[in-house]
Design an enzyme around this catalytic site. Structure first.
Site, mmCIF file in Angstrom:
data_model
loop_
_atom_site.group_PDB
_atom_site.id
_atom_site.type_symbol
_atom_site.label_atom_id
_atom_site.label_comp_id
_atom_site.label_asym_id
_atom_site.label_seq_id
_atom_site.Cartn_x
_atom_site.Cartn_y
_atom_site.Cartn_z
ATOM 1 N N ARG A 63 14.585 -3.605 12.395
ATOM 2 C CA ARG A 63 15.324 -3.170 11.216
ATOM 3 C C ARG A 63 16.260 -2.044 11.625
ATOM 4 O O ARG A 63 15.809 -0.977 12.017
ATOM 5 C CB ARG A 63 14.327 -2.697 10.153
ATOM 6 C CG ARG A 63 14.888 -1.751 9.153
ATOM 7 C CD ARG A 63 13.971 -1.531 7.971
ATOM 8 N NE ARG A 63 12.688 -0.913 8.257
ATOM 9 C CZ ARG A 63 12.491 0.387 8.486
ATOM 10 N NH1 ARG A 63 13.507 1.214 8.511
ATOM 11 N NH2 ARG A 63 11.286 0.862 8.690
ATOM 12 N N TYR B 281 11.239 9.369 11.634
ATOM 13 C CA TYR B 281 10.146 8.735 12.377
ATOM 14 C C TYR B 281 10.587 7.853 13.553
ATOM 15 O O TYR B 281 9.765 7.213 14.187
ATOM 16 C CB TYR B 281 9.234 7.942 11.432
ATOM 17 C CG TYR B 281 9.945 6.891 10.600
ATOM 18 C CD1 TYR B 281 10.229 5.631 11.129
ATOM 19 C CD2 TYR B 281 10.323 7.145 9.284
ATOM 20 C CE1 TYR B 281 10.867 4.669 10.377
ATOM 21 C CE2 TYR B 281 10.977 6.183 8.518
ATOM 22 C CZ TYR B 281 11.233 4.946 9.074
ATOM 23 O OH TYR B 281 11.884 3.990 8.339
ATOM 24 N N HIS C 178 14.362 1.630 5.714
ATOM 25 C CA HIS C 178 13.439 0.686 5.065
ATOM 26 C C HIS C 178 13.986 0.247 3.705
ATOM 27 O O HIS C 178 14.064 -0.936 3.389
ATOM 28 C CB HIS C 178 12.069 1.355 4.910
ATOM 29 C CG HIS C 178 11.135 0.589 4.051
ATOM 30 N ND1 HIS C 178 10.479 -0.543 4.500
ATOM 31 C CD2 HIS C 178 10.765 0.755 2.756
ATOM 32 C CE1 HIS C 178 9.739 -1.023 3.513
ATOM 33 N NE2 HIS C 178 9.900 -0.264 2.462
HETATM 34 C C1 LIG Z 1 0.264 -2.827 -2.548
HETATM 35 C C2 LIG Z 1 1.385 -1.955 -2.033
HETATM 36 N N1 LIG Z 1 1.111 -0.870 -1.287
HETATM 37 C C3 LIG Z 1 2.114 -0.111 -0.807
HETATM 38 C C4 LIG Z 1 3.407 -0.414 -1.100
HETATM 39 C C5 LIG Z 1 4.547 0.450 -0.563
HETATM 40 N N2 LIG Z 1 5.280 -0.334 0.452
HETATM 41 C C6 LIG Z 1 6.492 -0.874 0.182
HETATM 42 S S1 LIG Z 1 7.121 -1.677 1.499
HETATM 43 C C7 LIG Z 1 5.797 -1.263 2.469
HETATM 44 C C8 LIG Z 1 5.743 -1.652 3.920
HETATM 45 C C9 LIG Z 1 6.045 -3.074 4.177
HETATM 46 O O1 LIG Z 1 6.114 -3.235 5.560
HETATM 47 P P1 LIG Z 1 6.269 -4.634 6.242
HETATM 48 O O2 LIG Z 1 5.286 -5.606 5.702
HETATM 49 O O3 LIG Z 1 6.206 -4.406 7.693
HETATM 50 O O4 LIG Z 1 7.715 -5.128 5.769
HETATM 51 P P2 LIG Z 1 9.136 -4.477 6.040
HETATM 52 O O5 LIG Z 1 9.498 -3.766 4.761
HETATM 53 O O6 LIG Z 1 9.029 -3.598 7.222
HETATM 54 O O7 LIG Z 1 10.092 -5.590 6.301
HETATM 55 C C10 LIG Z 1 4.873 -0.528 1.749
HETATM 56 C C11 LIG Z 1 3.607 -0.006 2.308
HETATM 57 C C12 LIG Z 1 3.669 -1.560 -1.876
HETATM 58 N N3 LIG Z 1 4.896 -1.955 -2.167
HETATM 59 N N4 LIG Z 1 2.638 -2.318 -2.320
#
Ligand SMILES: Cc1ncc(C[n+]2csc(CCOP(=O)(O)OP(=O)(O)O)c2C)c(N)n1
Length: 388
Positions: free
Chosen positions: A274, A287, A278
């Site tokens: 990415r 980070y 985010h």
């Molecule tokens: C149940 C829940 N816990 C925490 C969050 C906060 N949150 C939003 S995106 C994310 C990380 C997602 O990471 P990843 O699966 O690696 O996908 P990326 O966004 O990096 O593509 C988190 C923890 C959420 N949306 N839902």
């Protein structure tokens, strides 16, 4: 010791994960998971069977992803979008995977895959409305798109259930569950994956491993060496592919789809990066280092694919400036349509939950409306959309 995200192994070499996780009995995937190396080198015999038009279209959709990302972020900065999750850097993994799906397939998104939704037929206007929080935009039944899942992992069991339904109905279709590398660490994902393999659901778990879950690097949120190898424990197949190589992604997802439609759920892990934050609410400089980002900038997928098109003699057929202008015009039109969309009212929250609203929800809606009639000043405390 888990292997951090890094440069994918050169074509011909196998990673630990791939060696253990193959699709079906074939070892093809072992040697073909990267077809186009970061310098643009490739073996012409391994190019997927796509027409010149399709190869050019792949580029156009990657450009769509890039332009939509750039312009949506700008709109958010001007206060015209709630928030936005950019897919910059992931154009190849987003586009090539969706390009490998069939029209009748369903896509269960998680939010970072704008072009995949547009390839599936979702109107660009609706993508904008979605990020403005308009509930109506979640209704994409005609285009085989489920509402994007903001709560991480929750769309996995739902998507598996949908895939199982497709199988029970005898459909020649699959459900493609897009997700990030953080998703498999959730309980919902693990329950969904386990269930998929028990009922032989035609579910394709498509992971874009972009190195981070918000600020948590891959190795900090799982002890596993890869997402694809997790498939083994659930009794599924797994493929790890270079996610910045559109040809390899297309090839891997194409093969996986054929396997999945026969009732063999499979995880495809596209290793990518990415490049943007985010979401528009995040500050990645807290980070990760500039060096790391620059390393990946030099390996971004559009330039790699551009050099492939040059080698194939197809670049001469592309007028990139005209293509960009056309996409910009499309964006402008969609934006105007989104701005013109009726603001709606509080009933919107209830509208698409059920075909027939249950009595208790009807009561809640009536109560809410009565309250607002009595206390119109309360409207000042309700954040109204669209934001523009
Ligand atoms: C149940 C829940 N816990 C925490 C969050 C906060 N949150 C939003 S995106 C994310 C990380 C997602 O990471 P990843 O699966 O690696 O996908 P990326 O966004 O990096 O593509 C988190 C923890 C959420 N949306 N839902």
């Amino acid at each position: 010791m888990s292997k951090p995200i890094g440069e994918p192994a050169p074509a011909g070499e196998t990673s630990h994960a791939i060696a253990e996780c193959t699709v079906a009995e074939s070892t093809d995937m072992l040697t073909r998971y990267q077809l186009l190396d970061p310098d643009g080198n490739y073996d012409p015999d391994t190019v997927p069977d796509l027409s010149d038009e399709d190869l050019i279209e792949l580029f156009r959709w990657m450009l769509v992803q890039q332009i939509v990302d750039q312009r949506m972020v700008k709109l958010q900065r001007r206060g015209e979008m709630g928030t936005y999750a950019s897919g910059r850097g992931q154009e190849a993994s987003i586009v090539a995977a969706s390009y490998a799906l069939e029209e009748q397939d369903w896509l269960f998104p998680y939010g970072r895959e704008a072009a995949a939704l547009l390839v599936q037929g979702m109107p660009l206007r609706d993508l904008m409305l979605y990020w403005r929080g308009v509930e109506d935009a979640n209704m994409q039944k005609d285009h085989g798109v489920f509402p994007p899942a903001i709560a991480i992992g929750t769309h996995i069991p739902v998507g598996v259930g949908h895939a199982w339904g497709q199988r029970l109905a005898g459909e020649d279709a699959i459900s493609a569950l897009y997700h990030g590398d953080g998703h498999p660490s959730t309980g919902e994902y693990q329950a969904g994956a386990n269930f998929a393999s028990v009922v032989d659901a035609p579910a394709l778990f498509y992971c874009q491993n972009n190195g981070y879950s918000i600020s948590a690097p891959f190795e900090a949120q799982t002890g596993a060496a890869s997402v694809s190898q997790k498939a083994l424990a659930w009794g599924m197949d797994g493929i790890r592919v270079d996610g910045n190589d559109p040809l390899a992604v297309y090839d891997a997802v194409r093969q996986a789809r054929e396997h999945v439609v026969d009732g063999n759920p499979t995880i495809v892990e596209a290793v990518t990066y990415r490049l943007d934050a985010h979401t528009t609410n995040d500050d990645p400089s807290r980070y990760r280092t500039d060096d790391e980002v620059e390393w990946w900038e030099r390996r971004e997928p559009l330039s790699r694919y551009r050099s492939f098109l040059e080698s194939e003699g197809l670049w001469d057929e592309i007028d990139e400036e005209a293509m960009r202008a056309e996409i910009d015009d499309w964006f402008d039109e969609a934006k105007a349509a989104a701005d013109a969309y009726d603001p709606g009212g509080v009933e919107e929250m209830f509208r698409h939950l059920y075909d027939d609203l249950p009595a208790e929800l009807e009561d809640q809606l009536a109560e809410f409306e009565a309250f607002l009639e009595e206390r119109p000043d309360a409207m000042d405390y309700i954040e109204e959309r669209p934001k523009r």
